[in-house]
Design a protein around this motif. Structure first.
Motif, PDB file in Angstrom:
ATOM      1  N   ASN A  78      43.061  26.383  46.299  1.00  0.00           N
ATOM      2  CA  ASN A  78      41.907  25.511  46.145  1.00  0.00           C
ATOM      3  C   ASN A  78      41.046  25.863  44.947  1.00  0.00           C
ATOM      4  OD1 ASN A  78      42.621  24.026  48.332  1.00  0.00           O
ATOM      5  ND2 ASN A  78      41.382  25.209  49.761  1.00  0.00           N
ATOM      6  N   SER A  79      41.302  27.050  44.366  1.00  0.00           N
ATOM      7  CA  SER A  79      40.482  27.445  43.233  1.00  0.00           C
ATOM      8  C   SER A  79      41.083  26.930  41.921  1.00  0.00           C
ATOM      9  CB  SER A  79      40.338  28.967  43.201  1.00  0.00           C
ATOM     10  OG  SER A  79      41.600  29.575  43.338  1.00  0.00           O
ATOM     11  N   ALA A  80      41.946  25.933  42.024  1.00  0.00           N
ATOM     12  CA  ALA A  80      42.644  25.413  40.851  1.00  0.00           C
ATOM     13  C   ALA A  80      41.707  25.011  39.720  1.00  0.00           C
ATOM     14  CB  ALA A  80      43.508  24.228  41.251  1.00  0.00           C
ATOM     15  N   GLU A  81      40.514  24.561  40.059  1.00  0.00           N
ATOM     16  CA  GLU A  81      39.608  24.074  39.032  1.00  0.00           C
ATOM     17  C   GLU A  81      38.781  25.191  38.407  1.00  0.00           C
ATOM     18  OE1 GLU A  81      39.819  20.918  38.079  1.00  0.00           O
ATOM     19  OE2 GLU A  81      41.393  20.751  39.600  1.00  0.00           O
ATOM     20  N   ARG A  82      38.762  26.343  39.027  1.00  0.00           N
ATOM     21  CA  ARG A  82      37.875  27.397  38.544  1.00  0.00           C
ATOM     22  C   ARG A  82      38.387  27.987  37.230  1.00  0.00           C
ATOM     23  NH1 ARG A  82      36.192  32.468  42.276  1.00  0.00           N
ATOM     24  NH2 ARG A  82      34.987  33.613  40.710  1.00  0.00           N
ATOM     25  N   LYS A  83      37.484  28.258  36.334  1.00  0.00           N
ATOM     26  CA  LYS A  83      37.830  28.700  34.992  1.00  0.00           C
ATOM     27  C   LYS A  83      36.959  29.889  34.609  1.00  0.00           C
ATOM     28  CE  LYS A  83      38.155  26.348  30.597  1.00  0.00           C
ATOM     29  NZ  LYS A  83      37.730  25.157  29.858  1.00  0.00           N
ATOM     30  N   LEU A  84      37.576  30.919  34.064  1.00  0.00           N
ATOM     31  CA  LEU A  84      36.830  32.122  33.705  1.00  0.00           C
ATOM     32  C   LEU A  84      37.092  32.489  32.252  1.00  0.00           C
ATOM     33  CD1 LEU A  84      35.170  34.673  34.710  1.00  0.00           C
ATOM     34  CD2 LEU A  84      37.376  35.709  35.228  1.00  0.00           C
ATOM     35  N   CYS A  85      36.018  32.745  31.505  1.00  0.00           N
ATOM     36  CA  CYS A  85      36.155  33.226  30.127  1.00  0.00           C
ATOM     37  C   CYS A  85      35.560  34.625  30.059  1.00  0.00           C
ATOM     38  CB  CYS A  85      35.403  32.324  29.161  1.00  0.00           C
ATOM     39  SG  CYS A  85      36.248  30.783  28.857  1.00  0.00           S
ATOM     40  N   ILE A  86      36.333  35.546  29.521  1.00  0.00           N
ATOM     41  CA  ILE A  86      35.846  36.917  29.403  1.00  0.00           C
ATOM     42  C   ILE A  86      35.734  37.287  27.939  1.00  0.00           C
ATOM     43  CG2 ILE A  86      36.274  39.339  30.017  1.00  0.00           C
ATOM     44  CD1 ILE A  86      37.910  38.349  32.391  1.00  0.00           C
ATOM     45  N   ILE A  87      34.537  37.684  27.526  1.00  0.00           N
ATOM     46  CA  ILE A  87      34.334  38.119  26.144  1.00  0.00           C
ATOM     47  C   ILE A  87      34.393  39.644  26.146  1.00  0.00           C
ATOM     48  CG2 ILE A  87      32.764  38.106  24.169  1.00  0.00           C
ATOM     49  CD1 ILE A  87      31.467  35.576  25.467  1.00  0.00           C
ATOM     50  N   CYS A  88      35.339  40.218  25.423  1.00  0.00           N
ATOM     51  CA  CYS A  88      35.447  41.675  25.341  1.00  0.00           C
ATOM     52  C   CYS A  88      34.899  42.126  23.998  1.00  0.00           C
ATOM     53  CB  CYS A  88      36.908  42.106  25.482  1.00  0.00           C
ATOM     54  SG  CYS A  88      37.623  41.666  27.060  1.00  0.00           S
ATOM     55  N   SER A  89      33.769  42.831  24.024  1.00  0.00           N
ATOM     56  CA  SER A  89      33.128  43.211  22.761  1.00  0.00           C
ATOM     57  C   SER A  89      33.126  44.719  22.522  1.00  0.00           C
ATOM     58  CB  SER A  89      31.686  42.697  22.747  1.00  0.00           C
ATOM     59  OG  SER A  89      30.899  43.459  23.640  1.00  0.00           O
ATOM     60  N   LYS A  90      33.723  45.460  23.475  1.00  0.00           N
ATOM     61  CA  LYS A  90      33.721  46.921  23.341  1.00  0.00           C
ATOM     62  C   LYS A  90      35.144  47.464  23.379  1.00  0.00           C
ATOM     63  CE  LYS A  90      29.200  48.002  23.621  1.00  0.00           C
ATOM     64  NZ  LYS A  90      28.553  46.782  23.993  1.00  0.00           N
ATOM     65  N   GLY A  91      35.381  48.499  22.585  1.00  0.00           N
ATOM     66  CA  GLY A  91      36.750  48.999  22.479  1.00  0.00           C
ATOM     67  C   GLY A  91      36.994  50.349  23.116  1.00  0.00           C
ATOM     68  N   THR A  92      36.033  50.838  23.914  1.00  0.00           N
ATOM     69  CA  THR A  92      36.295  52.118  24.575  1.00  0.00           C
ATOM     70  C   THR A  92      37.146  51.865  25.822  1.00  0.00           C
ATOM     71  OG1 THR A  92      34.233  51.912  25.804  1.00  0.00           O
ATOM     72  CG2 THR A  92      34.153  53.205  23.779  1.00  0.00           C
ATOM     73  N   LEU A  93      37.824  52.920  26.230  1.00  0.00           N
ATOM     74  CA  LEU A  93      38.718  52.826  27.372  1.00  0.00           C
ATOM     75  C   LEU A  93      37.988  52.292  28.604  1.00  0.00           C
ATOM     76  CD1 LEU A  93      41.659  53.536  27.878  1.00  0.00           C
ATOM     77  CD2 LEU A  93      40.956  55.857  28.465  1.00  0.00           C
ATOM     78  N   ASP A  94      36.789  52.823  28.836  1.00  0.00           N
ATOM     79  CA  ASP A  94      36.047  52.442  30.041  1.00  0.00           C
ATOM     80  C   ASP A  94      35.474  51.035  29.967  1.00  0.00           C
ATOM     81  OD1 ASP A  94      34.611  53.779  27.988  1.00  0.00           O
ATOM     82  OD2 ASP A  94      32.849  53.921  29.265  1.00  0.00           O
ATOM     83  N   MET A  95      35.399  50.449  28.758  1.00  0.00           N
ATOM     84  CA  MET A  95      34.920  49.083  28.652  1.00  0.00           C
ATOM     85  C   MET A  95      36.073  48.090  28.492  1.00  0.00           C
ATOM     86  SD  MET A  95      31.737  49.096  29.120  1.00  0.00           S
ATOM     87  CE  MET A  95      30.598  47.960  28.338  1.00  0.00           C
ATOM     88  N   ALA A  96      37.242  48.588  28.156  1.00  0.00           N
ATOM     89  CA  ALA A  96      38.401  47.709  28.014  1.00  0.00           C
ATOM     90  C   ALA A  96      38.961  47.316  29.380  1.00  0.00           C
ATOM     91  CB  ALA A  96      39.482  48.392  27.188  1.00  0.00           C
ATOM     92  N   TYR A  97      39.061  48.286  30.266  1.00  0.00           N
ATOM     93  CA  TYR A  97      39.713  48.012  31.556  1.00  0.00           C
ATOM     94  C   TYR A  97      39.009  46.981  32.447  1.00  0.00           C
ATOM     95  CZ  TYR A  97      43.947  50.641  31.190  1.00  0.00           C
ATOM     96  OH  TYR A  97      45.209  51.023  30.808  1.00  0.00           O
ATOM     97  N   PRO A  98      37.669  46.995  32.525  1.00  0.00           N
ATOM     98  CA  PRO A  98      37.064  45.974  33.397  1.00  0.00           C
ATOM     99  C   PRO A  98      37.508  44.554  33.042  1.00  0.00           C
ATOM    100  CG  PRO A  98      35.431  47.587  32.769  1.00  0.00           C
ATOM    101  CD  PRO A  98      36.675  47.912  31.977  1.00  0.00           C
ATOM    102  N   GLY A  99      37.554  44.245  31.755  1.00  0.00           N
ATOM    103  CA  GLY A  99      37.990  42.914  31.331  1.00  0.00           C
ATOM    104  C   GLY A  99      39.431  42.635  31.726  1.00  0.00           C
ATOM    105  N   LEU A 100      40.281  43.637  31.511  1.00  0.00           N
ATOM    106  CA  LEU A 100      41.706  43.460  31.828  1.00  0.00           C
ATOM    107  C   LEU A 100      41.917  43.294  33.329  1.00  0.00           C
ATOM    108  CD1 LEU A 100      43.104  46.241  29.442  1.00  0.00           C
ATOM    109  CD2 LEU A 100      43.198  43.757  29.082  1.00  0.00           C
ATOM    110  N   VAL A 101      41.244  44.134  34.098  1.00  0.00           N
ATOM    111  CA  VAL A 101      41.400  44.080  35.561  1.00  0.00           C
ATOM    112  C   VAL A 101      40.925  42.727  36.095  1.00  0.00           C
ATOM    113  CG1 VAL A 101      40.594  45.060  37.752  1.00  0.00           C
ATOM    114  CG2 VAL A 101      41.203  46.585  35.864  1.00  0.00           C
ATOM    115  N   LEU A 102      39.751  42.285  35.612  1.00  0.00           N
ATOM    116  CA  LEU A 102      39.196  41.031  36.119  1.00  0.00           C
ATOM    117  C   LEU A 102      40.022  39.826  35.687  1.00  0.00           C
ATOM    118  CD1 LEU A 102      35.396  41.790  35.646  1.00  0.00           C
ATOM    119  CD2 LEU A 102      36.659  41.662  37.803  1.00  0.00           C
ATOM    120  N   ALA A 103      40.516  39.857  34.448  1.00  0.00           N
ATOM    121  CA  ALA A 103      41.337  38.739  33.969  1.00  0.00           C
ATOM    122  C   ALA A 103      42.586  38.623  34.834  1.00  0.00           C
ATOM    123  CB  ALA A 103      41.725  38.967  32.507  1.00  0.00           C
ATOM    124  N   ASN A 104      43.242  39.735  35.066  1.00  0.00           N
ATOM    125  CA  ASN A 104      44.472  39.712  35.861  1.00  0.00           C
ATOM    126  C   ASN A 104      44.191  39.316  37.312  1.00  0.00           C
ATOM    127  OD1 ASN A 104      47.358  40.353  36.159  1.00  0.00           O
ATOM    128  ND2 ASN A 104      46.569  41.948  37.504  1.00  0.00           N
TER     129      ASN A 104
END
Lengths: 104, 163
Positions: B10-36
């Motif tokens: 039912n979440s077919a219409e939901r859309k998420l955009c993630i802006i990743c602006s930081k390149g440290t390990l601890d800031m990279a993973y949250p974006g990757l985890v949430l996107a996946n």
């Protein structure tokens, strides 16, 4: 807990329709749940479902999609094609297991 | 029963955009985890990498992202130690090991998984110009190099996360 008629059986399911007892599951139940999700099961779907069932019986946890890819040998692209729009839950539901809770 | 998240798509219409602006390990993973996670839930995902976030998709750097205790009180290490040689490398390798232990894939494999799952990966043109990067410097799975206005078009109606 509610009881739902699936493939001619009265089975206990949770609020979201996942079987509460994995032993209630059989292939007809899988077909019925899949049909409800709009999926017609092919041999390739069965490869995934059987891997998930087997892995669950061995480890006691619902395998992650990554595990289905890495250990089960079904590529990510294919999993998303077989079970479109939310594969993690669809696979678990059809395989008669509980809702997956992991992050990966 | 909830309308969403019941595995019925039912979440077919939901859309998420993630802006990743930081390149440290601890800031990279949250974006990757949430996107996946969003893709696993059947949510449409677009990732936009800008500024230091470009490191996440930079072929030369993506496998060597680092975490630093400097300016990060959460790491439980006196900040002054962060300036010593080797401390950043040590903190990074500790974090990397923990990530592996939890069975989370390395950055390149994560991006490939997101791409294969139908997630879109875009890099920021302006940030690339600033850092003298070309499309060839980026991970092959990156879909395109786009400007901020194009990102605005793409993110119409989406939930947007800035990391």
């Amino acid at each position: 807990m509610t009881v739902q008629a699936i493939a001619g059986l009265n089975l206990e399911v949770d609020a979201e329709g996942f079987l509460t007892n994995p032993d209630d599951w059989n292939r007809d139940v899988a077909q019925a749940i899949a049909a409800e999700l709009g999926i017609e099961l092919t041999d390739r779907h069965w490869d995934v479902i059987e891997f998930v069932r087997k892995d669950f019986s061995e480890t006691g946890t619902v395998p992650t999609l990554r595990r289905i890819t890495k250990v089960g040998g079904v590529p990510t692209k294919e999993i998303y094609k077989l079970f479109p729009k939310g594969p993690a839950k669809k696979v678990a539901k059809i395989a008669g297991l509980s809702k997956p809770t992991g992050c990966i | 029963m909830s309308e969403n998240g019941n595995g019925n798509g039912n979440s077919a219409e939901r859309k998420l955009c993630i802006i990743c602006s930081k390149g440290t390990l601890d800031m990279a993973y949250p974006g990757l985890v949430l996107a996946n996670a969003a893709l696993m839930e059947g949510i449409d995902v677009t990732m936009f990498f800008t500024f230091w976030g470009l490191d996440i998709i930079n072929k030369k750097k993506m496998k060597h992202l680092r975490a630093t205790p400097l300016g990060n009180p959460s790491m439980g290490m006196p900040n002054i130690l962060g300036v010593l040689p080797g401390v950043t490398a040590m903190a990074s390798s500790m974090m990397q090991k923990t990530i592996e232990k939890l069975d989370f894939p390395p950055v390149d494999e994560y991006l490939e998984m997101i791409h294969d799952a139908g997630g879109k990966l875009y890099s920021c043109r302006m940030a690339m110009d600033m850092m003298h990067l070309e499309k060839d410097d980026l991970f092959d799975e990156v879909d395109d190099v786009i400007g901020a206005m194009e990102f605005m078009e793409m993110s119409e109606g989406a939930q947007v996360l800035f990391i």
